[in-house]
Design an enzyme around this catalytic site. Structure first.
Site, PDB file in Angstrom:
ATOM      1  CB  SER A 181      -0.871  -0.079   1.214  1.00 40.74           C
ATOM      2  OG  SER A 181      -0.114  -0.006   2.385  1.00 40.74           O
ATOM      3  CE  LYS A 182      -0.383   8.542  -0.227  1.00 40.37           C
ATOM      4  NZ  LYS A 182       0.859   8.729   0.517  1.00 40.37           N
ATOM      5  NE  ARG A 183      -2.208   3.533   6.240  1.00 39.54           N
ATOM      6  CZ  ARG A 183      -2.892   2.431   6.552  1.00 39.54           C
ATOM      7  NH1 ARG A 183      -2.556   1.659   7.226  1.00 39.54           N
ATOM      8  NH2 ARG A 183      -4.211   2.367   5.626  1.00 39.54           N
ATOM      9  CG  ASP A 219       3.670   7.495   2.556  1.00 34.31           C
ATOM     10  OD1 ASP A 219       4.234   7.376   1.387  1.00 34.31           O
ATOM     11  OD2 ASP A 219       2.440   7.904   2.907  1.00 34.31           O
TER      12      ASP A 219
END
Ligand code: GLU
Length: 508
Positions: A263-265, A268
């Site tokens: 996921s994008k998380r 990050d």
């Protein structure tokens, strides 16, 4: 003659395209090209509430950057358009009505649709996810339970309605998936999905199947999250009496530790991009970095994605796009999730940087050099790139890796300078500087011969001289061949740096 292969990439413009989406597009492209077919881009924007401005352009820009341009589609033209579903809105109703006529669908009038209240009631009674299905529909208000003449009257009065698919009871739906082989579902697991909403917009399922049919798509290649929708799609093809495309559901891209979907998380948290290009969220202003802006070459990104789920069955890892087309097959795509590895992604980038010609690298990095106020002709930059490319993972590292071609040494490896220096070497180096100053062409070969001759005459070895030379010229013991660096810097800079290096060595 067999039918021309046609694949489509059908994203919904609900935000920036995730790299999983790019991989889907890539596999659609590779499969089509491998089979002399066409690759189509269709924008699925029937859910207007989720529309995000800029997302369509982002998809187009991404495909262009990756070099996987559609033969036809949104922004690319073609004979099967329009390729944006919101522009096709008017054509879906008649297909939903056709299913009603054939007895495969039914109306639910907005004014007395009692599903929301019944659903709430069922939840209260302890059913966590009640379904509008082949059991509940018998007790709900719809054109199957209302008297036929009343349905007719309401339709004539122009009452607002939605159309639901009438999923048959207890039937086995089987279809062959090119990646998963035979997949089967029982219709009792499925609900009566809405096909046409009361605002006249089709849902994903209806629009997707109708468009795949009208656009003569032969092979549906998409992410595995769509697998549960496929039995409904199969039933829709059957109900219309249309020929079905083949299906291939791609495995998930997993987090680096293999635990769950990437996921994008994760990006990050672990410091890597999950999007191909930079993206600024139009609502929150939040910025996400893309692979392009992080310094990745599109061919490296594409090569990495190709191997994230597909394996060629050989040890080969580096593939040009043409080679991928040649080697690709859906049968060699794995069923289980593919673990993402950012280190490996960087490795691909390194390989691609190394394989570029020096002129290409010069053109690609010129702007980065200029950002540091490092001005040089493309010819000179090409020589610099040649000397430093071995050590670069990203293009934007070039200016810092080669800063000493443009400005004085910033930092010296004093530890090694001290270790290698002793006062008795000073006359040797002074003499060497003089000899270097009198060279004619100052080519790398000429410098090397001069240094070697002097060393031999003084009875010194490489290990005693080269480290001092290197540290004086570039500040470090590592780096490109020092004679080539010296040649490019020119006589006077080399002479200055050698003097400075010796002065520094003496002072330590
Ligand atoms: N619009 C769907 C998506 O956003 C397409 C799924 C499919 O390819 O059928 O991925």
């Amino acid at each position: 003659m067999s039918k021309k292969i046609r694949t489509r990439f059908a994203p919904s413009p609900t935000g920036p395209l995730h790299m999983g989406g790019v991989r889907t597009a890539l596999y659609c492209y590779l499969f089509a090209k491998k089979n002399q077919g066409d690759f189509i881009l269709r924008i699925e924007d029937t859910d207007q509430t989720r529309f995000v401005p800029g997302a369509e352009q982002y998809i187009v820009d991404t495909l262009k950057w990756c070099g996987i341009e559609p033969n036809e589609g949104f922004e690319f033209g073609g004979n099967y358009g329009p390729y944006r579903q919101s522009e096709r809105k008017a054509m879906y109703r008649k297909y939903a009505e056709e299913l009603i006529e054939k007895g495969h669908a039914y109306y639910v009038f907005t004014s007395d649709d009692n599903w929301p209240t019944v659903k709430e009631e069922l939840i209260k009674q302890g059913n966590p996810s009640p379904k509008y299905d082949n059991v509940t529909r018998q007790y709900l208000k719809n054109s199957l339970t209302l008297p036929a003449d009343e349905v007719q009257k309401r339709l004539e009065a122009g009452e607002e309605y939605a159309i639901r698919y009438k999923m048959p009871r207890n039937e086995e739906v089987r279809f062959e998936d090119k990646i998963r082989s035979w997949v089967s579902f029982n219709t009792n697991q499925l609900d009566d999905k809405v096909l046409l909403k009361s605002d006249g917009m089709p849902t994903y399922h209806l629009a997707n199947v109708v468009d795949d049919h009208l656009m003569e798509i032969t092979d549906v290649v998409r992410g595995e999250e769509w697998l549960p929708s496929t039995p409904l799609h199969v039933k829709l093809y059957e109900s219309f009496g249309w020929e079905m495309p083949s299906f291939s559901h791609l495995p998930l891209i997993l987090k680096p530790d293999g635990k769950g979907k990437l996921s994008k998380r994760d990006g990050d948290r672990l410091g890597f991009p999950v999007f191909p290009l930079n993206w600024t969220d139009p609502e929150t202003g939040e910025q996400s970095q893309g692979y392009r802006e992080r310094g990745f070459l599109p061919d490296a990104f594409v090569n990495m994605l190709a191997l994230l789920g597909w394996n060629p069955g050989t040890e080969q890892e580096i593939f040009t796009l043409e080679e991928l087309v040649e080697a690709f097959s859906l049968e060699r795509v794995g069923k289980s999730g593919a673990r993402f590895d950012f280190e490996k992604t960087k490795w691909f980038n390194q390989q691609y940087i190394k394989s570029k010609s020096n002129e290409e690298l010069a053109l690609l990095t010129k702007e980065d050099f200029e950002k540091h106020k490092y001005e040089a002709s493309v010819e000179k930059l090409a020589i610099i790139c040649d000397l430093i490319k071995e050590r670069a993972t990203f293009l934007h590292e070039f200016p810092s890796l080669g800063y000493y071609f443009f400005e004085d040494v910033r930092e010296y490896d004093t530890k090694n300078l001290v270790k290698k220096w002793d006062g008795t070497k000073e006359p040797f180096f002074m003499d060497l500087i003089n000899s270097l100053n009198s060279l004619e062409t100052f080519s790398a070969e000429e410098i090397e011969t001069c240094v070697k001759t002097k060393m031999e005459a003084a009875g010194l070895g490489f290990g005693q001289v080269l480290p001092i030379l290197r540290i004086s010229i570039t500040g470090t013991m590592q780096g490109p061949p020092v004679f080539s660096v010296m040649s490019l810097l020119g006589k006077s800079i080399c002479s200055d740096r050698l003097h400075k290096g010796i002065t520094l060595a003496k002072s330590l």
